[in-house]
Every structure is written in C-alpha cells, then in structure tokens.
Design a protein around this motif. Structure first.
Motif, PDB file in Angstrom:
ATOM      1  N   LEU A  72       0.920  -1.253  -0.047  1.00 43.04           N
ATOM      2  CA  LEU A  72       0.157   0.079   0.000  1.00 43.04           C
ATOM      3  C   LEU A  72       0.986   1.351   0.142  1.00 43.04           C
ATOM      4  CD1 LEU A  72      -2.703   1.426   0.333  1.00 43.04           C
ATOM      5  CD2 LEU A  72      -2.489   1.193   2.915  1.00 43.04           C
ATOM      6  N   ILE A  73       1.144   1.889  -1.091  1.00 47.02           N
ATOM      7  CA  ILE A  73       2.030   2.761  -1.446  1.00 47.02           C
ATOM      8  C   ILE A  73       1.166   4.151  -1.625  1.00 47.02           C
ATOM      9  CG2 ILE A  73       4.133   3.779  -2.589  1.00 47.02           C
ATOM     10  CD1 ILE A  73       4.771   1.310  -0.979  1.00 47.02           C
ATOM     11  N   GLU A  74       1.346   5.227  -0.953  1.00 50.51           N
ATOM     12  CA  GLU A  74       0.870   6.589  -1.239  1.00 50.51           C
ATOM     13  C   GLU A  74      -0.721   6.298  -0.975  1.00 50.51           C
ATOM     14  OE1 GLU A  74       4.013   9.061  -3.554  1.00 50.51           O
ATOM     15  OE2 GLU A  74       2.953   7.551  -4.855  1.00 50.51           O
ATOM     16  N   LYS A  75      -1.483   6.321  -2.046  1.00 51.47           N
ATOM     17  CA  LYS A  75      -2.863   6.316  -1.875  1.00 51.47           C
ATOM     18  C   LYS A  75      -3.220   4.877  -2.231  1.00 51.47           C
ATOM     19  CE  LYS A  75      -3.804  11.133  -3.046  1.00 51.47           C
ATOM     20  NZ  LYS A  75      -4.519  11.973  -3.808  1.00 51.47           N
ATOM     21  N   PRO A  76      -4.246   4.277  -1.674  1.00 52.94           N
ATOM     22  CA  PRO A  76      -4.854   2.874  -2.006  1.00 52.94           C
ATOM     23  C   PRO A  76      -5.229   2.812  -3.561  1.00 52.94           C
ATOM     24  CG  PRO A  76      -5.620   3.634  -0.004  1.00 52.94           C
ATOM     25  CD  PRO A  76      -5.030   4.831  -0.406  1.00 52.94           C
ATOM     26  N   TYR A 122     -16.185   6.510   0.434  1.00 49.25           N
ATOM     27  CA  TYR A 122     -15.882   5.994   1.761  1.00 49.25           C
ATOM     28  C   TYR A 122     -15.077   7.392   2.305  1.00 49.25           C
ATOM     29  CZ  TYR A 122     -16.477   1.198   1.227  1.00 49.25           C
ATOM     30  OH  TYR A 122     -17.083  -0.209   1.247  1.00 49.25           O
ATOM     31  N   SER A 123     -14.757   7.393   3.631  1.00 48.90           N
ATOM     32  CA  SER A 123     -14.134   7.986   4.295  1.00 48.90           C
ATOM     33  C   SER A 123     -12.622   7.532   4.029  1.00 48.90           C
ATOM     34  CB  SER A 123     -14.247   8.040   5.920  1.00 48.90           C
ATOM     35  OG  SER A 123     -14.080   6.861   6.371  1.00 48.90           O
ATOM     36  N   LEU A 124     -11.554   8.690   4.514  1.00 49.69           N
ATOM     37  CA  LEU A 124     -10.095   8.325   4.183  1.00 49.69           C
ATOM     38  C   LEU A 124      -9.810   7.169   4.866  1.00 49.69           C
ATOM     39  CD1 LEU A 124      -7.377   8.811   3.163  1.00 49.69           C
ATOM     40  CD2 LEU A 124      -6.985  10.519   5.303  1.00 49.69           C
ATOM     41  N   GLY A 125     -10.458   7.138   6.342  1.00 46.20           N
ATOM     42  CA  GLY A 125     -10.083   5.727   7.129  1.00 46.20           C
ATOM     43  C   GLY A 125     -10.785   4.586   6.340  1.00 46.20           C
ATOM     44  N   MET A 126     -11.437   4.618   5.843  1.00 45.05           N
ATOM     45  CA  MET A 126     -12.395   3.325   5.163  1.00 45.05           C
ATOM     46  C   MET A 126     -11.361   3.010   4.084  1.00 45.05           C
ATOM     47  SD  MET A 126     -16.457   4.025   5.614  1.00 45.05           S
ATOM     48  CE  MET A 126     -16.912   2.510   4.920  1.00 45.05           C
ATOM     49  N   LYS A 127     -10.993   3.931   3.229  1.00 42.75           N
ATOM     50  CA  LYS A 127     -10.270   3.569   2.201  1.00 42.75           C
ATOM     51  C   LYS A 127      -8.939   3.132   2.692  1.00 42.75           C
ATOM     52  CE  LYS A 127     -12.032   7.191  -0.594  1.00 42.75           C
ATOM     53  NZ  LYS A 127     -11.878   8.720  -1.400  1.00 42.75           N
ATOM     54  N   GLN A 128      -8.304   3.471   3.721  1.00 39.33           N
ATOM     55  CA  GLN A 128      -7.040   3.045   4.185  1.00 39.33           C
ATOM     56  C   GLN A 128      -7.066   1.489   4.422  1.00 39.33           C
ATOM     57  OE1 GLN A 128      -4.887   5.273   3.138  1.00 39.33           O
ATOM     58  NE2 GLN A 128      -3.638   5.137   4.923  1.00 39.33           N
ATOM     59  N   LYS A 129      -8.468   1.016   5.329  1.00 40.39           N
ATOM     60  CA  LYS A 129      -8.515  -0.278   5.588  1.00 40.39           C
ATOM     61  C   LYS A 129      -8.722  -1.106   4.565  1.00 40.39           C
ATOM     62  CE  LYS A 129     -11.735   0.913   8.924  1.00 40.39           C
ATOM     63  NZ  LYS A 129     -12.437   0.615  10.113  1.00 40.39           N
ATOM     64  N   LEU A 130      -9.537  -0.729   3.403  1.00 36.04           N
ATOM     65  CA  LEU A 130      -9.750  -1.510   2.321  1.00 36.04           C
ATOM     66  C   LEU A 130      -8.282  -1.713   1.655  1.00 36.04           C
ATOM     67  CD1 LEU A 130     -11.225  -2.824  -0.109  1.00 36.04           C
ATOM     68  CD2 LEU A 130     -11.635  -0.696  -0.872  1.00 36.04           C
ATOM     69  N   GLU A 147       2.338   5.022   5.134  1.00 32.89           N
ATOM     70  CA  GLU A 147       1.333   5.927   5.925  1.00 32.89           C
ATOM     71  C   GLU A 147      -0.093   5.131   5.993  1.00 32.89           C
ATOM     72  OE1 GLU A 147       2.051   8.517   7.687  1.00 32.89           O
ATOM     73  OE2 GLU A 147       3.897   8.874   6.832  1.00 32.89           O
ATOM     74  N   PRO A 148       0.003   3.853   6.455  1.00 26.23           N
ATOM     75  CA  PRO A 148      -1.418   3.259   6.510  1.00 26.23           C
ATOM     76  C   PRO A 148      -2.307   3.619   7.621  1.00 26.23           C
ATOM     77  CG  PRO A 148       0.282   1.728   7.550  1.00 26.23           C
ATOM     78  CD  PRO A 148       0.741   2.937   7.015  1.00 26.23           C
ATOM     79  N   LEU A 149      -1.809   4.268   8.515  1.00 22.97           N
ATOM     80  CA  LEU A 149      -2.726   4.862   9.815  1.00 22.97           C
ATOM     81  C   LEU A 149      -3.427   6.207   9.423  1.00 22.97           C
ATOM     82  CD1 LEU A 149       0.005   3.849  12.633  1.00 22.97           C
ATOM     83  CD2 LEU A 149      -1.985   2.468  11.876  1.00 22.97           C
ATOM     84  N   ASN A 150      -2.926   6.772   8.413  1.00 22.44           N
ATOM     85  CA  ASN A 150      -3.572   8.204   8.036  1.00 22.44           C
ATOM     86  C   ASN A 150      -5.106   8.040   8.223  1.00 22.44           C
ATOM     87  OD1 ASN A 150      -1.286   9.514   7.703  1.00 22.44           O
ATOM     88  ND2 ASN A 150      -1.255   9.796   5.612  1.00 22.44           N
ATOM     89  N   GLY A 151      -5.662   9.031   8.801  1.00 22.54           N
ATOM     90  CA  GLY A 151      -7.358   9.112   8.578  1.00 22.54           C
ATOM     91  C   GLY A 151      -7.898   8.146   9.535  1.00 22.54           C
ATOM     92  N   LEU A 152      -7.280   7.227  10.339  1.00 19.60           N
ATOM     93  CA  LEU A 152      -7.972   6.387  11.202  1.00 19.60           C
ATOM     94  C   LEU A 152      -8.442   6.963  12.449  1.00 19.60           C
ATOM     95  CD1 LEU A 152      -5.634   3.180  10.595  1.00 19.60           C
ATOM     96  CD2 LEU A 152      -7.785   3.816   9.121  1.00 19.60           C
ATOM     97  N   ASP A 153      -9.959   6.404  12.666  1.00 21.83           N
ATOM     98  CA  ASP A 153     -10.245   6.895  14.388  1.00 21.83           C
ATOM     99  C   ASP A 153      -9.535   5.883  15.163  1.00 21.83           C
ATOM    100  OD1 ASP A 153     -11.630   4.384  14.179  1.00 21.83           O
ATOM    101  OD2 ASP A 153     -13.244   5.467  13.151  1.00 21.83           O
ATOM    102  N   PRO A 154      -9.532   6.004  16.529  1.00 21.07           N
ATOM    103  CA  PRO A 154      -9.049   5.380  17.616  1.00 21.07           C
ATOM    104  C   PRO A 154      -9.400   3.758  17.344  1.00 21.07           C
ATOM    105  CG  PRO A 154      -9.918   7.390  18.142  1.00 21.07           C
ATOM    106  CD  PRO A 154     -10.339   7.331  16.951  1.00 21.07           C
ATOM    107  N   LYS A 155     -10.827   3.438  17.092  1.00 23.17           N
ATOM    108  CA  LYS A 155     -10.909   2.130  16.993  1.00 23.17           C
ATOM    109  C   LYS A 155     -10.144   1.433  15.915  1.00 23.17           C
ATOM    110  CE  LYS A 155     -14.969  -1.113  16.239  1.00 23.17           C
ATOM    111  NZ  LYS A 155     -16.228  -0.908  16.267  1.00 23.17           N
ATOM    112  N   SER A 156     -10.273   2.290  14.556  1.00 21.98           N
ATOM    113  CA  SER A 156      -9.524   1.794  13.408  1.00 21.98           C
ATOM    114  C   SER A 156      -8.074   1.418  13.787  1.00 21.98           C
ATOM    115  CB  SER A 156      -9.971   2.341  12.303  1.00 21.98           C
ATOM    116  OG  SER A 156     -11.393   2.456  12.217  1.00 21.98           O
TER     117      SER A 156
END
Length: 227
Positions: A72-76, A122-130, A147-156
C-alpha cells in the motif's frame, strides 16, 4: 540474527539532479516489523516503491528472498465506482487466487464486506482499511505499508495495530512508514531513521529503549535526525 528477507547494497535512485535514495545499505529480517521514519522528502516512499517493484533503482543491488509482496504505497489503488466486496473479488481474480477466508473475515471485522457504498464515497479511514485488505490478497510474505494509519479513528487504529501484530506472529515481514510516531513505536520491532536519502540510524526496539529510556517518541525522533 534471523533470516534476511531484504538485503540492499548501495541502493541509489535519482530524479534529474535530485538524489532521492543515496547508497542505502539495509538488511531486513523475516517476521519483524520495521518502522521507517523520516521527514517529508527523506526518501521513504521512493525506497518503498523500489522494494515493492513499482520503480527500479539506478545503482546498487537489491536481493529479495520473497517474491510475494503486498503493498500500500501513497494512496490505496482500487476501483472507485465499485463496492469493497467487488474490489476484493476483482483483485483476487487478477492475482489468480480464490477469495480467501481470512480476507472476508477481515473485511467483515472492518465493516466493509457488506457495505454497499461505492468506494469513492468512503471516508479516508475506510479507504485505508480497504487498501490494507487488498494488499493482503494472495498471502504476501512481505508487506510494505506507506502511511497506513492516516485518517484512522481510535477504534480503527487499534484494529490495524492488532492486525500488524497478528501478521508478524504468522511470520510475515512488514515495512511500515508513519508520521504517527506514538503508534509506530507501539508496533515496530525495529526502527530505520532516514534523512536526505540516507539511513542515519538503525535500531531494534530494545536498543532504543536502552539508549533513550526516559524520552518520548517525538524526542527520540528529533535527537536522532538532528545529530
């Protein structure tokens, strides 16, 4: 010293007169989580792109013991007009693999397997998880995450931290960059500090704790990079 998964010798990459990666020497051991730290423009993403096979180096040598790499490089990278499930099905087909049970379970845990939204919404966090899920299709033995943790809420964030630890327990090697130093210091077993295309320091977690017993991650980061 464990089995080496990546061995870099004098690796160099230039863009015109700018040297993005400058004679890097690095050994990465199997089954560990290596945190890659450095300021913007330090060469982190270029190094990760070379290791992932997205670009070539100009000079030096790279030995990869595992050819099965997830990244996962730069943007998914996904199909924005499709759902997460449709993206997973297509990427699995492209990689000539059945949809893996572990991938479905992870997508369900992250709440995106039955999500009927198109990914572009999707939100940024959801895109990161996908993006992380797509990188795991095909059971890679080396996972490269920029940078996989960008845009994640605490639970994610907690979910991703747990996932990385579980993957390590399965013997998967992980190279991860992040500006969220506190989280990186929670999950990584080794730390590579890079500045101006060169590696300034390379520590294990134990070495960092021994050398900087009373300092916060941000203080350690600044001390090392400003030496």
């Amino acid at each position: 010293m464990g089995e080496q998964v990546i061995v870099l010798t004098d690796l160099t990459k230039q863009y015109g007169n700018f040297t993005a990666v400058d004679h890097i020497r690095l050994n990465i051991r199997k089954g560990e989580i290596f945190g890659l730290l450095g300021p913007n423009g330090a060469g982190k993403t270029t190094l990760m792109r070379i290791i992932s096979g997205l670009i070539g180096s100009d000079n030096g040598k790279m030995e990869l013991k595992s050819k099965n790499i997830g990244a996962l490089i730069e943007k998914p990278a996904f199909y924005p007009g499709l759902t997460a499930k449709e993206n997973i099905k297509i990427i699995s087909l492209m990689r000539s693999t059945l949809i893996e049970k572990e991938i479905v379970e992870l997508a369900m845990k992250f709440g995106i397997w039955e999500n009927h939204k198109k990914v572009k919404n999707y939100s940024l966090g959801m895109k990161q998880k996908l993006g992380i899920i797509l990188a795991l299709i095909g059971k890679p033995q080396l996972l490269v995450l920029d940078e996989p943790l960008n845009g994640l809420d605490p639970k994610s964030t907690i979910q991703i931290r747990k996932l990385l630890s579980d993957l390590r327990e399965k013997g998967i090697t992980i190279l991860i960059s992040s500006h969220i130093l506190d989280e990186l210091f929670r999950v990584a077993t080794d730390y590579i500090f890079i500045s101006q295309g060169t590696i300034k320091k390379n520590f294990t977690y134990e070495e960092i704790v021994h050398k900087y017993p009373d300092k916060m991650p941000e203080e350690i980061y600044l001390d090392i990079l400003e030496e």
